[in-house]
Structure formats: structure tokens, C-alpha cells
Design an enzyme around this catalytic site. Structure first.
Site, PDB file in Angstrom:
ATOM      1  N   SER A   1       0.864  -1.184   0.000  1.00  0.00           N
ATOM      2  CA  SER A   1       0.000   0.000   0.000  1.00  0.00           C
ATOM      3  C   SER A   1       0.898   1.231   0.000  1.00  0.00           C
ATOM      4  O   SER A   1       2.105   1.123   0.258  1.00  0.00           O
ATOM      5  CB  SER A   1      -0.851  -0.033   1.272  1.00  0.00           C
ATOM      6  OG  SER A   1      -1.395   1.232   1.564  1.00  0.00           O
TER       7      SER A   1
ATOM      8  N   TYR B   1      -2.766  -0.823  10.133  1.00  0.00           N
ATOM      9  CA  TYR B   1      -2.686  -1.041   8.680  1.00  0.00           C
ATOM     10  C   TYR B   1      -1.288  -0.681   8.165  1.00  0.00           C
ATOM     11  O   TYR B   1      -0.671  -1.460   7.411  1.00  0.00           O
ATOM     12  CB  TYR B   1      -3.751  -0.190   7.994  1.00  0.00           C
ATOM     13  CG  TYR B   1      -3.917  -0.428   6.510  1.00  0.00           C
ATOM     14  CD1 TYR B   1      -4.735  -1.445   6.035  1.00  0.00           C
ATOM     15  CD2 TYR B   1      -3.278   0.389   5.581  1.00  0.00           C
ATOM     16  CE1 TYR B   1      -4.908  -1.646   4.666  1.00  0.00           C
ATOM     17  CE2 TYR B   1      -3.447   0.192   4.213  1.00  0.00           C
ATOM     18  CZ  TYR B   1      -4.261  -0.824   3.762  1.00  0.00           C
ATOM     19  OH  TYR B   1      -4.421  -1.019   2.415  1.00  0.00           O
TER      20      TYR B   1
END
Ligand code: NDP
Length: 252
Positions: free
Chosen positions: A142, A155
């Protein structure tokens, strides 16, 4: 060079979003695709979409955070397809809260789904790939593999870990002809980011402003990199993390 005929690909989270975009690319290049996720009606719909591209596809139910379930996914792929050439570790989740409100259960849920899952799937895929003389592993990171944001305290670490795990596996398995690479998507329009846009005020416009390409990514934008990293075109490429982000990560 990009031909995937005769290859079998497992795509975790392949029933929607980025996983489906990548599955469509792999299927169009000739691979047989195993759609591996929890929601079986979504997976059945994804299989129908892939079949419309002329590909062979099947669904196998899996919870990527569960060791026995991941081992069963690999066994079932070998039983039904006879081989496993390409593993796309795409399934992922997020819980958006400030760090001080995060529970230990929240932390474990995100780490287990996004990072431990990849360790489990790669470990299970290693023996059949080595026995077949090689394989391709694609892990989805990401922009949070690189940057921090205030609302995703688990995350970011999980996605940073994906990049480091990718490097570790790439070096360990290079002599087995198994290439392990990561893809770092920018902001792509999916269910996950529709949720983010509901929760994080101004996100939609901030992404448009901050992305040099001036738009959100689509799941179709993710297909090409999947084909490249799954095919012979990338046989000397391993341990990398390739941003697919419309320039987001290089804007100064
Ligand atoms: P979606 O929410 O659209 O898709 C997530 C997928 O993961 C679904 O197919 C879901 O299927 C599957 N999944 C979630 N948990 C599990 C589980 N425990 N076991 C099996 N499958 C699971 O999200 P995206 O397509 O946006 O995200 C895909 C990946 O890309 C994630 O790793 C995400 O972090 C990453 N990413 C996304 C970005 C974006 O802008 N969209 C940006 C950067 C990274 P089911 O519910 O049926 O199990």
C-alpha cells in the site's frame, strides 16, 4: 513473454476490488484462476466474470487469517488444478481509528489479515512451487507501506511488514526460481476505499489533488502489473515493491 497459458494462479480476495482486477488480467493472459475469499456468492459472481473472458476459474473458500484454512486452500488447488504457479496475496482489511482507541483485538485482526496471512500462504505454496521448478508470488502492500496516516495504526505496520516479508522471501527462495515481489497500489476505487471515503472527511478530494495523474485508480489499472510479475517477463525481478499509484509516491 507475458503468456500465462497452462499456469494456475491463486488470488486471495479475488472476488472483488484489486484482487478481481488482477484476476481479470491473469485470466486474460491465459491463466486458470482460483478465486480465494470468504464470501461465496461474491466469489461465484467473480468466477462467472472470469469465465466470460474465456478463462477457466473456480472458487475456493478461505479465511486467510486461519492457518488450517490457508493450508487447505493450497491442497485444494493442487487437487483440483494439479499445480500452483502464481500466488497473489491480496486479501486485506483496515480498521480506522486513532491509535489511542485501538484495542488489541483490532490490532491482531488487521495484522493477521494483512501480514500473517501472507506468511501462511507463502509457506504453504513453497513446497509445490519448488517441486515444479519455480513460481511467482505477488504481495499487495500500500502507500501505507511507505507513508503514515493518523487513522490506521495497524494497517501501516502491516503493509510495511508486507514489503519486508517480500524481501526476506525473495532472498530465501531466489535459487528455487521463485520470484517474490510486492505491488503498492495508490488510491484505487474499491469497497475498501469507499468505506474510507465515508469515514475520512475530505479524502476523495485530497486524493484527486495529491495524485499527479489527477484521478483515482481503477481495478483495471492493477491488471498489467499482475501479468508482468506473474510471467516470464519478470524472471530476474525479485524482492521489489512496485508502486501503481499515478505518481502519488513520488510527488515532492
Ligand atoms: P476490498 O475490500 O474490495 O477487497 C478485500 C478482499 O479481501 C475481498 O475480496 C475480501 O473477500 C478479501 N478478504 C478480506 N478478509 C479476508 C479473509 N480473512 N480471508 C479471505 N479473504 C479476505 O479491498 P481492495 O480491493 O481495496 O483491497 C485489496 C488489497 O489491496 C488489500 O490488501 C488492501 O489493503 C490493498 N490496498 C488497497 C488500496 C485501495 O486504494 N483500494 C490501496 C492500497 C492497498 P471476502 O470478504 O469475500 O473474504
Amino acid at each position: 513473454m507475458f503468456d500465462l497459458k497452462g499456469k494456475v494462479a491463486v488470488v486471495t480476495g479475488g472476488n472483488g476490488g484489486i484482487g478481481l482486477g488482477m484476476a481479470q488480467g491473469l485470466a486474460a493472459a491465459g491463466a486458470r484462476v482460483v478465486v480465494a475469499a470468504r464470501n461465496q456468492s461474491k466469489s461465484a459472481a467473480a468466477v462467472r466474470q472470469l469465465e466470460q473472458l474465456g478463462a477457466q476459474a473456480l472458487a475456493v473458500a478461505v479465511d486467510v487469517a486461519d492457518e488450517a484454512s490457508v493450508n487447505a486452500l493450497v491442497r485444494s488447488t493442487l487437487d483440483q488444478c494439479g499445480r500452483l504457479d502464481i500466488l497473489v496475496n491480496n486479501a486485506g482489511t483496515n480498521i480506522r481509528k486513532v491509535p489511542q482507541e485501538y484495542t488489541l483485538a483490532d490490532w491482531h485482526h488487521v495484522l493477521d489479515t494483512n501480514l500473517t496471512s501472507i506468511f501462511l500462504a507463502c509457506r504453504a505454496a513453497y513446497a509445490p512451487m519448488k517441486a515444479a521448478g519455480g513460481g511467482k508470488i505477488i504481495n499487495i502492500g500500500s502507500m501505507m507501506s511507505i507513508f503514515g496516516v493518523p487513522f490506521s495504526p495497524a494497517y501501516g505496520p502491516s503493509k510495511g511488514g508486507v514489503v519486508q516479508l517480500t524481501k526476506s522471501l525473495a532472498t530465501a527462495w531466489a535459487r528455487d526460481n521463485i520470484q517474490v515481489n510486492a505491488v503498492l497500489p495508490g488510491w484505487i476505487d474499491t469497497e475498501l476505499t469507499r468505506g474510507a471515503r465515508r469515514q475520512v472527511e475530505g479524502l476523495h478530494d485530497n486524493v484527486l489533488r495529491r495524485t499527479p495523474a489527477g484521478r483515482w485508480g481503477t481495478i483495471e489499472d492493477m491488471a498489467g502489473v499482475a501479468v508482468f510479475l506473474a510471467s516470464a517477463a519478470s524472471d530476474f525481478v525479485t524482492g521489489t515493491a512496485i508502486p501503481v499509484d499515478g505518481g502519488y509516491s513520488v510527488l515532492g
